[in-house]
Structures are given as C-alpha cells and as structure tokens.
Design an enzyme around this catalytic site. Structure first.
Site, PDB file in Angstrom:
ATOM      1  N   ASP A 105       0.796  -1.234   0.000  1.00  0.00           N
ATOM      2  CA  ASP A 105       0.000   0.000   0.000  1.00  0.00           C
ATOM      3  C   ASP A 105       0.831   1.288   0.000  1.00  0.00           C
ATOM      4  O   ASP A 105       0.481   2.273   0.668  1.00  0.00           O
ATOM      5  CB  ASP A 105      -0.987  -0.012   1.163  1.00  0.00           C
ATOM      6  CG  ASP A 105      -2.223  -0.841   0.812  1.00  0.00           C
ATOM      7  OD1 ASP A 105      -2.587  -0.853  -0.385  1.00  0.00           O
ATOM      8  OD2 ASP A 105      -2.792  -1.481   1.707  1.00  0.00           O
ATOM      9  N   ASP A 165      -7.401  -3.907  -5.071  1.00  0.00           N
ATOM     10  CA  ASP A 165      -7.069  -2.612  -4.462  1.00  0.00           C
ATOM     11  C   ASP A 165      -5.736  -2.058  -4.977  1.00  0.00           C
ATOM     12  O   ASP A 165      -5.519  -0.855  -5.023  1.00  0.00           O
ATOM     13  CB  ASP A 165      -6.961  -2.732  -2.933  1.00  0.00           C
ATOM     14  CG  ASP A 165      -7.937  -3.705  -2.300  1.00  0.00           C
ATOM     15  OD1 ASP A 165      -8.338  -4.659  -2.975  1.00  0.00           O
ATOM     16  OD2 ASP A 165      -8.275  -3.524  -1.131  1.00  0.00           O
ATOM     17  N   THR A 225     -12.166 -14.088  -1.708  1.00  0.00           N
ATOM     18  CA  THR A 225     -12.398 -12.776  -1.101  1.00  0.00           C
ATOM     19  C   THR A 225     -11.721 -12.669   0.252  1.00  0.00           C
ATOM     20  O   THR A 225     -11.523 -13.674   0.933  1.00  0.00           O
ATOM     21  CB  THR A 225     -13.898 -12.463  -0.972  1.00  0.00           C
ATOM     22  OG1 THR A 225     -14.048 -11.043  -0.878  1.00  0.00           O
ATOM     23  CG2 THR A 225     -14.539 -13.117   0.260  1.00  0.00           C
TER      24      THR A 225
END
Ligand code: GLY
Length: 392
Positions: A105, A165, A225
């Site tokens: 991230d 993401d 998921t």
C-alpha cells in the site's frame, strides 16, 4: 439489477452551489481536526463516529494528509501547509526506517501525502520519500506471474496473490518513472494491471477481490475474497477500486483496453446501485436489506468516473460525469456529516470490514466514517470545483 442507465438519469444531480457548500463544510471539519491530527493521525475508521488517534503505522494515514492538501489547495491557508509538511517528515521517517511497510500500500500512503506535497510545494523530502516508497513497492514485483504481491512475506505460498485494491498503488510507480526517467517502475505497473485484470474481471463484469497465482508456473489459480461477502460476490469497494484503477492506468499509459475494462466494471457498479444510490458493502445486497452501506465505495467510484471522463468522447464522458454527480448528490444528502459535535469525519456510513459466513473478517469500522471515504469524497468535490491536478 437494481438500476438501468435510463432509471439513473432520473435522479437529481448535485448543483454547483451544493458542491461548493459541501466542500466548505468539509474544509471546516478538516481545519478543526488539525489540532488532534498534526502530531498524530486519525485511525482508519471512527468509533461511534469519532476518530481515535494513532501513529503513522497503518495503510491509511495518507488519506488524512491528502485531505489536508486538498484543504490547502482550496484555501491557501498556511495552517494546512504546516501540517502537510510535518506529515512529509513523518512519512520520510517511516519509509527510511521501514516502519510497517511490508505490504503493497505504498500508493495509498505516499501518493496522497508525499507526491501531493511535492507537486504542491516542491518539497524535496517529499520526493525522496515517494521514490523510496516506489522502490519498496517495486521490490514486491514477482517475475513468476508478473504481479505485485499484496500482503505478507515475499514468496510466501499462502500469500502469493494479487488484490484489486493494488490498482491504486500503481500510479506511484508511473510517477516515479516520470521523475527519475527509469522506465522499470512503470513497466512493473503495466505488467501488474495486465495480470490483475485477467484474474479479477469475471464474465459478468463483477470482480474478485483477490486472486492466487501458482508460485511455480505463474498461472492464475483461484479467486478468493478477504473483505467481500463471498468468494464469488462483488465486494462494492473492490469494484470501485477497479473503476478508479483502470482510469488511473489509462491516464498514464493510454492503452485502449483499460477503457473497455473501465466500462465493464463501472457499468456493473452503476447497474447494481440501490434506490438511494448509496451502495451496500457488497452487491449481494440490494434495496431493503438491513446490511450496512459502504459510502466510501461510492466516493471512489465517482472519482474514477470523473477521471476517465477526461479521456472519453464527449457523449460518453458526459454520461459518466452526470452519473457521478447524481451519486455525489446522494452522498451529500445521505452521508455527509453535518454535525461536528457528534462526528469528526466527513462521510458517514462506510464499512471497513464486515464479517460474513464466508469471509475471514471480523466487524471493523461498520457504519462508521473511514479516512479513505473522507478523502475520496473531498477529491470528488475538488474535481468538480476546479481544474485539479491529481495527486495520484
Ligand atoms: N485496501 C483495503 C481496503 O479497501 O479495505
């Protein structure tokens, strides 16, 4: 399907006055929050609508600094700049000392704090921190499978996977190639999106959240998921990351296939919106469900539609811009915080993680504000108020 393009066109559109007044309110809240969140950061989500204080150690602190930079752009008030500059030092310290950066991230953290700070003020420490972050992200690129490993230790078979993401973490690689002249960063990002879209986009245009890759052959294996309702459902925020992620890679690489992918993921998102246009946290749920909404998914999707509209032919650009403004109207009406005494976030009714029978989550930040919802809400507003140079 809950909506059609025809049905959605009947909803009201946010007016310029509503957008301006929503931004004024947001800036006012950000200003009040500077007292608590200059030396410390807000946690990823509120508890009972109030952000606890935290150190710069999660994946989410950049979203708060991004809000501070947007407030600075809107006001030119030095108070915001001072906080933004203090945060640049915090991010530089974090990446130099590799504090909680063993994950992908880097874009969420460093694009909105340091790339933004560098673009707005020319701060060289911000540039250094962002490039170090891009190096850290690039080191997660796996030649076997051509993707960026999201989580865990590199080459751990239990974590040999990509997640949707990550599309938002690619721009820091494109940007680093631009500022350094070293094309290898952008090359890794381009390979990643190619692998990712091959893995996550399903025939019905919904998306998997995460997808495993075979450690020996590099072939995609299974979609699973982490935060959606089921392995085969469409997690609303994941679908939104797909919308904005394809738009951002198009901005940098101008590959026509990203427009096609954008249309698929966006149209799925729009067609599955419930009656009030604020998505539930997973598209398994529709109008009348008692499950919570995820307002942040709407805010992300709006930004993605507005970004891609810059590159589409007029008629299609107008269609997506119009829908984005209708979704924004719904967010302003149903989710924008109107009372600082009871809430110090901007956008209520988000979900971080929602436990289900089929996912490994525990409930976190359910029906609360979260920092990314707040950030993308402000980004959506500034996009409609001025000719805004993006931080991504
Ligand atoms: N990137 C993590 C999330 O969307 O919750």
């Amino acid at each position: 399907m809950a909506q059609t393009f025809e049905s959605i066109m009947k909803y009201p559109t946010a007016t310029d006055t509503e957008i301006k007044s929503a931004m004024d309110k947001a800036v006012e809240i950000v200003r009040k929050n500077l007292v608590d969140f200059t030396d410390m950061f807000p946690a990823h989500a509120t508890k009972n609508n109030i952000y606890p204080k935290t150190e710069n150690t999660d994946w989410t602190e950049g979203f708060w600094t991004g809000q501070v930079w947007i407030a600075y752009e809107m006001t030119h008030d030095e108070a915001f700049k001072k906080t933004g500059e203090a945060h640049i030092q915090s991010f530089l310290h974090r990446i130099k000392n590799k504090i909680c950066v063993n994950h992908h991230d880097m874009g969420f953290l460093f694009s909105l704090s340091c790339v933004a700070g560098y673009k707005l003020t020319g701060n060289e420490d911000a540039k250094e921190a962002a490039i170090l972050a891009a190096d850290n992200l690039a080191s997660r690129y796996r030649e076997v499978g051509h993707f960026l490993q999201a989580w865990g230790n590199i080459d751990d078979p239990a974590e040999y996977r990509l997640i949707i993401d990550c599309l938002l973490n690619l721009p820091i690689l494109y940007w680093t190639s631009e500022v350094t002249g070293d094309k290898s960063y952008a090359h890794k990002a381009e390979n990643h999106i190619e692998t990712a879209m091959k893995c996550v986009l399903r025939p019905d245009n919904s998306t998997y959240h995460t997808h495993y890759i075979d450690l020996k052959t590099g072939e995609p294996t299974t979609g699973v998921t982490r935060q959606g309702n089921r392995n085969d459902s469409a997690w609303a925020r994941g679908q939104a990351w797909g919308i904005y992620g394809t738009a951002l890679s198009y901005k940098y690489l101008k590959k026509a296939e990203y427009i096609g992918q954008f249309r698929k993921v966006t149209d799925y998102f729009i067609e599955h919106l419930p009656d009030d246009l604020v998505p539930y946290w997973d598209f398994d749920f529709d109008t009348g469900s008692s499950e919570p909404r995820d307002s942040s998914a709407a805010a992300i999707a709006i930004c993605g539609m507005l970004e891609m509209s810059k590159y589409l032919e007029k008629e299609e650009a107008e269609k997506y811009t119009e829908i984005a403004k209708k979704m924004l109207k719904a967010l302003i009406k149903h989710c924008a915080n109107k009372d600082y005494n009871t809430c110090n976030g901007l956008l209520k009714h988000g979900v971080y993680c929602r436990k289900s029978k089929f996912n490994p989550c525990r409930d976190r930040g359910v029906d609360e504000c979260n920092t990314w919802g707040d950030y993308f809400y402000m980004e959506a507003l500034i996009r409609l108020l001025k000719d805004w140079e993006i931080y991504w």
